[in-house]
Design a protein around this motif. Structure first.
Motif, PDB file in Angstrom:
ATOM      1  N   ARG A  57       0.808  -1.222   0.000  1.00  0.00           N
ATOM      2  CA  ARG A  57       0.000   0.000   0.000  1.00  0.00           C
ATOM      3  C   ARG A  57       0.837   1.267   0.000  1.00  0.00           C
ATOM      4  N   SER A  58       2.125   1.144   0.232  1.00  0.00           N
ATOM      5  CA  SER A  58       2.991   2.322   0.133  1.00  0.00           C
ATOM      6  C   SER A  58       4.414   1.878  -0.122  1.00  0.00           C
ATOM      7  N   VAL A  59       5.191   2.781  -0.687  1.00  0.00           N
ATOM      8  CA  VAL A  59       6.621   2.569  -0.889  1.00  0.00           C
ATOM      9  C   VAL A  59       7.359   3.703  -0.198  1.00  0.00           C
ATOM     10  N   GLN A  60       8.251   3.327   0.701  1.00  0.00           N
ATOM     11  CA  GLN A  60       8.961   4.338   1.474  1.00  0.00           C
ATOM     12  C   GLN A  60      10.242   4.792   0.785  1.00  0.00           C
ATOM     13  N   SER A  61      10.809   3.911  -0.032  1.00  0.00           N
ATOM     14  CA  SER A  61      12.030   4.316  -0.737  1.00  0.00           C
ATOM     15  C   SER A  61      12.281   3.381  -1.912  1.00  0.00           C
ATOM     16  N   VAL A  62      12.946   3.934  -2.931  1.00  0.00           N
ATOM     17  CA  VAL A  62      13.445   3.143  -4.051  1.00  0.00           C
ATOM     18  C   VAL A  62      14.895   3.564  -4.253  1.00  0.00           C
ATOM     19  N   VAL A  63      15.812   2.617  -4.077  1.00  0.00           N
ATOM     20  CA  VAL A  63      17.230   2.904  -4.204  1.00  0.00           C
ATOM     21  C   VAL A  63      17.793   2.006  -5.294  1.00  0.00           C
ATOM     22  N   THR A  64      18.511   2.593  -6.268  1.00  0.00           N
ATOM     23  CA  THR A  64      19.124   1.776  -7.321  1.00  0.00           C
ATOM     24  C   THR A  64      20.345   1.083  -6.769  1.00  0.00           C
ATOM     25  N   THR A  65      20.433  -0.198  -7.034  1.00  0.00           N
ATOM     26  CA  THR A  65      21.565  -1.005  -6.582  1.00  0.00           C
ATOM     27  C   THR A  65      22.452  -1.446  -7.740  1.00  0.00           C
ATOM     28  N   ASP A  66      22.017  -1.191  -8.961  1.00  0.00           N
ATOM     29  CA  ASP A  66      22.808  -1.499 -10.151  1.00  0.00           C
ATOM     30  C   ASP A  66      22.556  -0.381 -11.178  1.00  0.00           C
ATOM     31  N   ARG A  67      23.501  -0.094 -11.985  1.00  0.00           N
ATOM     32  CA  ARG A  67      23.425   1.016 -12.928  1.00  0.00           C
ATOM     33  C   ARG A  67      22.208   0.880 -13.832  1.00  0.00           C
ATOM     34  N   LEU A  68      21.468   1.956 -13.954  1.00  0.00           N
ATOM     35  CA  LEU A  68      20.347   2.002 -14.880  1.00  0.00           C
ATOM     36  C   LEU A  68      20.890   2.261 -16.280  1.00  0.00           C
ATOM     37  N   ARG A  69      20.476   1.379 -17.207  1.00  0.00           N
ATOM     38  CA  ARG A  69      21.014   1.458 -18.563  1.00  0.00           C
ATOM     39  C   ARG A  69      19.895   1.300 -19.579  1.00  0.00           C
ATOM     40  N   THR A  70      20.131   1.937 -20.708  1.00  0.00           N
ATOM     41  CA  THR A  70      19.224   1.721 -21.838  1.00  0.00           C
ATOM     42  C   THR A  70      19.653   0.462 -22.552  1.00  0.00           C
ATOM     43  N   SER A  71      18.880   0.072 -23.558  1.00  0.00           N
ATOM     44  CA  SER A  71      19.245  -1.111 -24.340  1.00  0.00           C
ATOM     45  C   SER A  71      20.540  -0.887 -25.097  1.00  0.00           C
ATOM     46  N   ALA A  72      20.914   0.394 -25.261  1.00  0.00           N
ATOM     47  CA  ALA A  72      22.178   0.721 -25.920  1.00  0.00           C
ATOM     48  C   ALA A  72      23.315   0.859 -24.920  1.00  0.00           C
ATOM     49  N   ASN A  73      23.056   0.436 -23.693  1.00  0.00           N
ATOM     50  CA  ASN A  73      24.053   0.446 -22.604  1.00  0.00           C
ATOM     51  C   ASN A  73      24.462   1.860 -22.195  1.00  0.00           C
ATOM     52  N   GLN A  74      23.519   2.780 -22.361  1.00  0.00           N
ATOM     53  CA  GLN A  74      23.770   4.148 -21.918  1.00  0.00           C
ATOM     54  C   GLN A  74      23.217   4.322 -20.488  1.00  0.00           C
ATOM     55  N   THR A  75      24.019   4.948 -19.620  1.00  0.00           N
ATOM     56  CA  THR A  75      23.623   5.134 -18.225  1.00  0.00           C
ATOM     57  C   THR A  75      22.566   6.222 -18.122  1.00  0.00           C
ATOM     58  N   ARG A  76      21.612   5.963 -17.253  1.00  0.00           N
ATOM     59  CA  ARG A  76      20.557   6.951 -17.007  1.00  0.00           C
ATOM     60  C   ARG A  76      20.425   7.185 -15.488  1.00  0.00           C
ATOM     61  N   TRP A  77      20.173   8.442 -15.148  1.00  0.00           N
ATOM     62  CA  TRP A  77      19.835   8.797 -13.763  1.00  0.00           C
ATOM     63  C   TRP A  77      18.365   9.196 -13.775  1.00  0.00           C
ATOM     64  N   ALA A  78      17.549   8.250 -13.313  1.00  0.00           N
ATOM     65  CA  ALA A  78      16.110   8.453 -13.464  1.00  0.00           C
ATOM     66  C   ALA A  78      15.383   8.116 -12.153  1.00  0.00           C
ATOM     67  N   VAL A  79      14.187   8.656 -12.039  1.00  0.00           N
ATOM     68  CA  VAL A  79      13.319   8.373 -10.877  1.00  0.00           C
ATOM     69  C   VAL A  79      11.990   7.835 -11.406  1.00  0.00           C
ATOM     70  N   PRO A  80      11.556   6.674 -10.885  1.00  0.00           N
ATOM     71  CA  PRO A  80      10.283   6.135 -11.376  1.00  0.00           C
ATOM     72  C   PRO A  80       9.103   6.672 -10.568  1.00  0.00           C
ATOM     73  N   TYR A  81       7.932   6.511 -11.128  1.00  0.00           N
ATOM     74  CA  TYR A  81       6.748   6.633 -10.284  1.00  0.00           C
ATOM     75  C   TYR A  81       6.204   5.236 -10.041  1.00  0.00           C
ATOM     76  N   VAL A  82       5.419   5.084  -8.940  1.00  0.00           N
ATOM     77  CA  VAL A  82       5.062   3.759  -8.436  1.00  0.00           C
ATOM     78  C   VAL A  82       3.570   3.520  -8.566  1.00  0.00           C
ATOM     79  N   ASP A  83       3.213   2.356  -9.061  1.00  0.00           N
ATOM     80  CA  ASP A  83       1.838   1.852  -8.993  1.00  0.00           C
ATOM     81  C   ASP A  83       1.765   0.849  -7.839  1.00  0.00           C
TER      82      ASP A  83
END
Length: 762
Positions: A705-731
């Motif tokens: 019913r809630s999310v208190q935190s989302v922390v990246t533990t591995d590099r976020l990458r595109t399919s082209a292996n490009q690094t992204r610094w992004a924040v998701p929204y949660v369902d």
């Protein structure tokens, strides 16, 4: 003791040489005829056997000789009257010591034995000694037991039998024999000295009161015999019993200086009767607050109605304590349960009352109520035969309408149900050895601070401690042992229960209970269950386990901490809610389960230590703390530690708040639980929507019913292996059970995250 010396009493009558004008031929009272100048009497100054003596011609059927002076008598004093007599000539008579009893008004005391044993004179010139003892007590060797009414005597002798004989009588002697009856009269006062008879039929109350009044710091002796007391007796001095006492049940017998059970056992000769009389005194005297039973074993042959023992008191509010005893149950039929069946009508608008109860006269107060829609440990608190109504100790959860109920009245060693209220009563260092025949204690219907500590209830037949009302308010159970008689039964087949409560503020601390169906069924709130060990295992493979603690209120405000919960569960229900469907309020709330040891062995894999059982729809968890516990299963793993029993309804997991499940350890538990829950997710293929599983680790099937935190533990990458610094929204509340979340990104990504999820909304 010689009273002639120590108290200045003149006991010895004058010698005949002093004159015959003080010697009467009648009863010795003033104005009676004397032997002075009588034709049949003369003083003989010299005789071969007597230095001086009275020579008397017997010319009457009973020739009397009485000293006209008053020989004093006192309670506890024993006087021996001695006379030496010899026949000189003529017919040979008989001789006996005789006396006349006088009271404080110088009147004769009727109805007393006033003569001693008769001795026949069989030859002339032979000196015969006759004696008799006068005293207040009916003792062996006392010829004239006069009690305490006479205060003096006119002493002498009688000549009986044939007339015409001449006898000579030596000077009459009085010897104080008190010391022969009392080794130390200064230390002890005997009730027999004050007129007690001890034959079991004569009322000895006045003699007991007189002896107690005269003791003045000395010990009162109740010498051998059976003493009937028609009314109450309060001893203000210490008492020693060689004999026993019998008295009406309602009469109070109080030993204020040696108030302990051994003294009462000596007094009444029967252990149960002695305890009952001592308890009666305990509630009727300000001289003592505790009844010390001296470690005695008390054989109980029938239930003790504690209020009936004190018929002058319907309630009691002063602190009283029973200590140091073992109650041993014996007998059979007196302990059999009484069972009645009756139909009755139930309505939620009057949630604690059954109306139109047929056969209500046969239903006993304190009976366990069973039937459809009746929760555990519901009892008859009171009844009204005239209106055919029964007041219940708790509401019923699903019994609207008319049906047949069963009322089972267990028999208790100590039954306090007759009191309307009892406060600040305690038992300490007491064992109730029930022997599978009796239950332990039935509490009063009202009262506060009933305390049982450092005690044992061993092998109860049905119940250890029962509350059928609010007499459990503030109850304290400390450092007690509860031992079952059902160790050989399967856990699910056991029926005995250690205790139940209905009122609030109960504290169960540092107790141990073995292999009962339940350790405690708690109906009130604000309870503290701390430091106990309750064990309910059996030898069955993949065995079923029952609840060690049943919490019967949704909002319970209860702490269960530092316990050893051994092969059993904690079950949380709302079975005492007359309308169990949720409509308003806190639902299941305010329960803390902290720092306990949970252990099970060889149990079914679906077993859970923590069980929530809603008895109606729409309920949720509104406040729960489960922290610092150690969960371990041996001889096989279990699926999880928590479970919702959906026999009646499920929990609404779309609601809930104030739920903390943290800091626990899990061993041989397939799915541990946490709230908040930290989960990791690795996304190996690029996607803009990641589904994060909680793996069933939210308690009781909780939803995300809630999310208190989302922390990246591995590099976020595109399919082209490009690094992204992004924040998701949660369902939130995704999946069929609502226990998943979905992370939504601006573009398809791979990587890893750690997410802290909670089953409670922000």
């Amino acid at each position: 003791m010689n009273k002639a010396i120590t108290e200045g009493l003149l006991l010895m009558p004058p010698a005949f040489s002093a004159g015959l004008n003080v010697w009467s031929s009648e009863d010795g009272t003033p104005g009676s005829e004397t032997y002075d100048g009588a034709v049949n009497a003369a003083y003989v100054p010299a005789d071969a056997d007597f230095a001086g003596c009275l020579e008397l011609l017997k010319n009457q059927a009973t020739q009397r000789l009485r000293y006209m002076g008053q020989t004093p008598l006192q309670p506890g004093c024993y006087l021996q009257i001695k006379a030496r007599v010899k026949a000189m000539s003529g017919a040979l008579p008989n001789v006996r010591i005789a006396a006349w009893a006088g009271d404080g008004t110088e009147s004769h005391v009727p109805g007393l034995v006033e003569v001693g044993p008769t001795v026949a004179l069989t030859s002339y010139g032979e000196v015969v000694e006759v004696t008799a003892i006068i005293g207040s007590g009916n003792r062996g060797g006392v010829d004239m037991a006069w009690g305490t009414t006479p205060i003096y005597a006119h002493i002498g002798l009688d000549l009986t039998g044939a007339t015409g004989g001449v006898v000579r009588i030596d000077d009459i002697e009085v010897v104080d024999l008190t010391s022969a009856f009392h080794r130390d009269m200064m230390a002890m006062v005997d009730v027999r000295d004050y007129g007690a008879v001890g034959d079991g039929t004569t009322d000895d109350t006045a003699a007991f009161e007189a002896a107690n009044a005269a003791a003045n710091g000395r010990t009162v002796l109740v010498s051998a015999g059976t003493y009937l007391l028609s009314g109450g007796m309060v001893f203000t001095e210490r008492v020693r019993f060689e004999g026993t006492v019998t008295m009406p049940r309602e009469a109070i017998f109080s030993l204020t200086k040696n108030f302990d059970l051994p003294a009462y056992i000596d007094a009444f000769g029967n252990e149960q009767l002695a305890f009952e009389k001592a308890f009666q005194s305990l509630l009727n005297s300000a001289e003592h607050e505790s009844l010390d039973c001296g470690g005695r074993k008390i054989t109980i042959t029938e239930p003790m109605d504690m209020q009936a023992l004190v018929p002058n008191r319907d309630s009691y509010a002063q602190r009283r304590n029973i200590i140091n005893a073992q109650f041993y149950v014996s007998g059979d039929s007196a302990w059999e349960d009484d069972v009645a069946t009756s139909s009755g009508t139930y309505s939620t608008s009057n949630a604690r009352v059954l109306t139109n109860v047929t056969n209500v006269a046969n239903v006993q107060v304190g009976s366990l109520v069973t039937g459809n829609g009746v929760g555990r440990e519901v009892y008859v608190k009171s009844k009204n035969n005239a209106t055919q109504e029964i007041e219940l100790s708790a509401p019923l959860y699903d019994a609207v309408g008319t049906q047949t109920y069963t009322f089972t009245r267990f028999k208790y060693i100590m039954d306090f149900s007759g009191f309307s209220k009892l406060q600040r009563f305690s038992l300490s260092h007491v064992e109730l050895l029930c022997n599978s025949k009796a239950s332990g204690i039935l509490l009063p219907p009202a009262g506060v601070i009933f305390h049982v500590r450092d005690s044992w209830i061993t092998r109860p037949k049905d119940r250890g401690i029962t509350s059928h009302g609010e007499g459990c308010q503030g109850m304290l159970i400390d450092r007690c042992q509860f031992l079952t008689d059902e160790a050989d039964e399967r856990a699910q087949d056991r029926s005995t229960i250690v205790l139940n409560t209905n009122a609030n503020d109960v504290k169960l601390r540092n107790n141990r209970a073995t292999q009962f169906r339940h350790f405690a069924v708690l109906g009130g709130s604000n309870n503290m269950v701390i430091g106990n060990h309750f064990f309910q295992g059996d030898s069955e493979p993949d065995g079923v386990r029952t609840a060690g603690i049943v919490v019967c209120s949704g909002y319970c405000s209860t702490t269960i901490a530092d316990n050893y919960v051994d092969n059993c569960s904690i079950e949380w229900t709302n079975e005492r809610d007359a309308t169990p469907d949720f409509s308003s309020g806190f639902s299941f709330a305010a329960l803390s389960i902290d720092n306990n040891v949970f252990l099970s062995g060889d149990v079914a894999s679906w077993f859970g230590y923590l069980v929530v059982k809603p008895y109606g729809a729409g309920h949720f968890i509104g406040g729960l703390s489960v922290t610092g516990n150690k969960f371990r299963s041996v001889d096989g793993a279990i699926d999880r530690v928590d479970r919702v029993d959906e026999s009646f309804a499920s929990l609404d997991m779309s609601k809930g708040k104030n739920i903390l499940v943290d800091g626990n350890t899990f061993h041989q538990i397939t799915t541990p639980i946490y709230n908040p829950l930290m989960v990791t997710h690795d996304q190996n293929s690029a996607a803009s929507s990641w589904t994060v599983q909680t793996g069933g680790q939210l308690p009781f099937g909780g939803q995300a019913r809630s999310v208190q935190s989302v922390v990246t533990t591995d590099r976020l990458r595109t399919s082209a292996n490009q690094t992204r610094w992004a924040v998701p929204y949660v369902d939130l509340q995704q999946g069929s059970n609502g226990d998943q979340i979905r992370l939504n990104w601006q573009e398809p990504l791979t990587g890893g995250v750690a997410v802290k999820v909670s089953m409670t909304a922000v």
